[in-house]
Design an enzyme around this catalytic site. Structure first.
Site, short mmCIF file in Angstrom:
data_model
loop_
_atom_site.label_atom_id
_atom_site.label_comp_id
_atom_site.label_asym_id
_atom_site.label_seq_id
_atom_site.Cartn_x
_atom_site.Cartn_y
_atom_site.Cartn_z
N HIS A 65 -6.94 14.16 1.62
CA HIS A 65 -6.21 14.22 0.53
C HIS A 65 -4.80 15.13 0.69
CE1 HIS A 65 -9.95 14.04 -2.27
NE2 HIS A 65 -9.95 13.00 -1.59
C1 LIG Z 1 -12.60 8.35 4.70
C2 LIG Z 1 -11.77 8.48 3.41
C3 LIG Z 1 -12.26 8.45 2.18
C4 LIG Z 1 -11.37 8.84 0.83
N1 LIG Z 1 -12.24 8.84 -0.21
C5 LIG Z 1 -11.62 8.89 -1.29
C6 LIG Z 1 -12.00 8.80 -2.72
O1 LIG Z 1 -13.08 8.53 -2.76
N2 LIG Z 1 -11.16 9.05 -3.78
C7 LIG Z 1 -9.79 9.36 -3.67
O2 LIG Z 1 -9.25 9.55 -4.43
N3 LIG Z 1 -9.30 9.28 -2.33
C8 LIG Z 1 -10.11 9.23 -1.30
N4 LIG Z 1 -9.29 9.34 0.07
C9 LIG Z 1 -7.99 9.56 0.07
C10 LIG Z 1 -7.26 8.25 -0.32
O3 LIG Z 1 -7.38 7.45 0.52
C11 LIG Z 1 -5.78 8.63 -0.43
O4 LIG Z 1 -5.65 9.46 -1.37
C12 LIG Z 1 -4.61 7.36 -0.72
O5 LIG Z 1 -4.97 6.28 0.13
C13 LIG Z 1 -3.39 7.86 -0.66
O6 LIG Z 1 -2.59 6.96 -1.01
P1 LIG Z 1 -1.08 6.86 -0.48
O7 LIG Z 1 -0.34 5.69 -1.25
O8 LIG Z 1 -0.49 8.14 -0.83
O9 LIG Z 1 -1.32 6.79 1.12
P2 LIG Z 1 -2.03 5.89 2.17
O10 LIG Z 1 -2.91 4.97 1.26
O11 LIG Z 1 -2.62 6.57 3.18
O12 LIG Z 1 -1.11 4.72 2.64
C14 LIG Z 1 0.05 4.97 3.48
C15 LIG Z 1 0.41 3.90 4.36
O13 LIG Z 1 1.52 4.01 4.86
C16 LIG Z 1 1.48 3.63 6.09
N5 LIG Z 1 2.60 4.28 6.86
C17 LIG Z 1 2.58 5.71 7.23
N6 LIG Z 1 3.91 5.87 7.88
C18 LIG Z 1 4.55 4.73 7.94
C19 LIG Z 1 5.65 4.30 8.54
N7 LIG Z 1 6.47 5.24 9.12
N8 LIG Z 1 6.08 2.95 8.40
C20 LIG Z 1 5.23 2.16 8.08
N9 LIG Z 1 4.14 2.45 7.49
C21 LIG Z 1 3.79 3.58 7.49
C22 LIG Z 1 0.07 4.11 6.57
O14 LIG Z 1 -0.27 3.39 7.95
C23 LIG Z 1 -0.71 3.80 5.45
O15 LIG Z 1 -1.24 2.44 5.70
C24 LIG Z 1 -10.21 9.00 1.00
C25 LIG Z 1 -9.51 8.96 2.29
C26 LIG Z 1 -10.26 8.58 3.34
C27 LIG Z 1 -9.76 8.35 4.85
#
Ligand SMILES: Cc1cc2nc3c(=O)[nH]c(=O)nc-3n(C[C@H](O)[C@H](O)[C@H](O)COP(=O)(O)OP(=O)(O)OC[C@H]3O[C@@H](n4cnc5c(N)ncnc54)[C@H](O)[C@@H]3O)c2cc1C
Length: 533
Positions: free
Chosen positions: A446
């Site tokens: 998170h």
């Molecule tokens: C095992 C696990 C269980 C989880 N369970 C829960 C749950 O039950 N409930 C919940 O609310 N949350 C959960 N989470 C957390 C949840 O996955 C995150 O809160 C959420 O995915 C974050 O969203 P985001 O859009 O901020 O980033 P992400 O979903 O992490 O997406 C960011 C993306 O950007 C890409 N990226 C990064 N840097 C670059 C770059 N320089 N160029 C191009 N691409 C890039 C990454 O590869 C990634 O695909 C869990 C996470 C994990 C790993």
């Protein structure tokens, strides 16, 4: 063309979205449906069925973190997941809405913390939550969570309690607690063209083999694979944002990791959705003579206020006869919010306790393992931050340093929650109770707070629409936006806010007919399986 490949390397788009995870997928899809030309850059690859955190994580770049002795070691985890779909490709699907208190938590935060106040309240985000919920489907009960905020009625019934979940719920009731089914973005019945979960086993940390879990790429990007407006480039790493002037970004420089060629794609708007750590890193790596400390970093705020969730697990064993009638259940089927606003908790704010089933849910020698996860918001501290290291990685980009120390108040809150969770386990009759540290200090799954929202550039990075203060056309839509981490799992809030910001970008670019609509343009609303209105 399937999502996750790139046929062209476009020189010019309307919007370049960096990251295809929870926030990136939803905003890219929404903007493409408004007729805008979108390039999604995703550094990871598309996970396959059978992939898991354990199988994928060794390939992900690490960050420096402090060891107990204060030395920097390269064992930090600056990702929720580095893959198409981001963290949602392997998440547990736990889908809470933030509570009213999470949006104005200053009475509950330490004096030395940054201001945790969001630039809006729950009521302002509610319609966006409702819209995301219509699109993803959330299996939940209505009226059982004692501090549930107002919401449209559930679309899907809750999942039944697992064997362990049923025991934990009964035990909680005996202790005067108010257990309720964990809200899950995992279909309990067929919904939105996706099947019902058949409870095949470990879903947390694993790719869902059926599509019952709401993986953001599967839900928002794959259906648009044939749409001209949307290009999804996997193995494509955004290196930096290029400025046209002191206040205007011109485009993104990125690296095709397949052939190691660099490209520049010009964009009218750039959306950072790379996760709270990686988005801040891109802003810092975008330093040039007009922004010598990094983009949006005039006041040295980018990267500060990094917050995770303080968390720990408690488990024990109960005597149990195998009962095939009770489902193994998804990862979590029962939750407790009784201590969220608990006056006895340090600073009067506790957090969440929920079932977090181990991968092995079988009964062995008459014993079943029961496990609880305790989770609470941490303080947004100015000293907790990500910064760039002097060392560079294989692509020539500065490596990352995660500077993080848990506030003593948060440690105390976590201990308080752990004691409460232990009571629940004892009431179940569990033996061999032990605690397993989650290791969140090296990078929790998170991630929040590094590009905090606010109106004053001296203590925030983006405005209430996620627009970076110093620039006209760069937005942050991931957890970096969060001034306060909130006490529940963040993904639903990240997606609701990203959808909200999409309406602002649509309005600014003059696209679509209903720029301020809370209806996701691209998702016909399922009425029943196979029928759409
Ligand atoms: C095992 C696990 C269980 C989880 N369970 C829960 C749950 O039950 N409930 C919940 O609310 N949350 C959960 N989470 C957390 C949840 O996955 C995150 O809160 C959420 O995915 C974050 O969203 P985001 O859009 O901020 O980033 P992400 O979903 O992490 O997406 C960011 C993306 O950007 C890409 N990226 C990064 N840097 C670059 C770059 N320089 N160029 C191009 N691409 C890039 C990454 O590869 C990634 O695909 C869990 C996470 C994990 C790993």
């Amino acid at each position: 063309m399937p999502a996750g490949t790139v046929a062209r390397e476009p020189d010019q788009v309307d919007v370049c979205v960096i990251g295809s995870g929870a926030s990136g997928a939803i905003i890219a899809s929404e903007l493409a449906h408004r007729g805008l030309r979108i390039l999604v850059l995703e550094t990871g690859i598309a996970p396959r069925t059978g992939d898991s955190l354990r199988s994928m994580e060794p390939a992900w770049e690490t960050a420096f973190v402090r060891t107990g002795g204060g030395r920097l070691a390269q064992t930090g985890r600056p990702w929720s997941a580095c893959a198409l779909g981001g963290g949602t490709s392997i998440f547990a699907g736990i889908t809470f809405r933030f509570r009213e208190v999470d949006f104005h938590a200053s009475p509950h935060t330490a004096d030395d913390a940054l201001d945790p106040t969001w630039p809006f309240r729950y009521a302002d985000l509610r319609k966006w939550y409702d819209a995301v919920e219509r699109a993803i489907g959330v299996a939940r009960a209505h009226g059982m969570d004692p501090i549930e905020p107002d919401a449209a009625p559930p679309r899907l019934p809750p999942h039944p309690y697992s064997a362990a979940g049923a025991l934990l719920a009964e035990s909680g009731l005996r202790l005067g607690m108010r257990p309720f089914p964990t809200p899950l973005a995992i279909n309990s019945i067929p919904y939105g063209g996706r099947p019902a979960c058949h409870r095949c086993g470990p879903c947390n940390e694993h790719v869902c083999p059926t599509g019952a879990k709401a993986d953001a790429a599967g839900l928002f990007l794959s259906p648009l694979a044939h749409v001209e407006e949307l290009e999804v480039a996997t193995m494509s790493r955004a290196l930096r944002i290029i400025l046209a002037s002191a206040h205007q970004a011109a485009g993104v420089e990125w690296l095709n990791l397949r052939n190691h060629r660099r490209h520049v794609t010009r964009a009218k708007v750039i959306v950072l959705a790379a996760n709270a750590i990686q988005s801040a890193a891109i802003l810092l790596r975008s330093a040039d003579r007009r922004a010598p400390r990094g983009l949006g970093n005039r006041y040295d705020m980018v990267g500060r206020g990094l917050s995770f969730k303080v968390s720990t697990y408690l488990s024990g064993y109960v005597r149990h006869r195998r009962n095939p009638g009770i489902p193994a259940g998804p990862h979590s089927t029962v939750s407790f919010t009784d201590h969220y606003l608990d006056a006895e908790a340090p600073l009067g704010l506790g957090g969440l306790i929920y079932e977090a089933s181990p991968e092995d849910r079988d009964v062995h020698q008459g014993k079943l393992k029961v496990r609880l996860h305790c989770l609470a918001a941490d303080q947004p501290m100015p000293g907790n931050r990500i910064r760039l290291a002097a060392a560079v990685d294989a692509d020539g980009a500065a490596r990352l340093v995660i500077e993080y120390r848990t506030h003593t108040i948060d440690t105390a809150r976590l201990r308080y929650l752990a004691r409460r969770a232990e009571q629940v386990l004892r009431e179940v009759g569990a033996t061999e109770i032990s605690e397993q540290e989650s290791g969140y200090q090296a990078g929790s799954r998170h991630l929040h707070g590094t590009c905090r929202a606010g109106s004053d550039p001296r203590n925030s990075v983006v405005d209430s629409w996620g627009r970076v203060h110093d620039t006209d056309n760069v937005y942050v839509v991931d957890g970096g936006f969060f001034p306060y981490a909130g006490g529940v799992n963040p993904t639903f809030t990240i997606q609701a806010n990203a959808l909200r910001i999409s309406a602002e970008i649509t309005r600014r670019l003059g696209a679509g007919s209903a720029a301020n609509s809370a209806e996701p343009a691209m998702h016909p609303m399922p009425t029943e399986e196979g029928h759409h209105v």
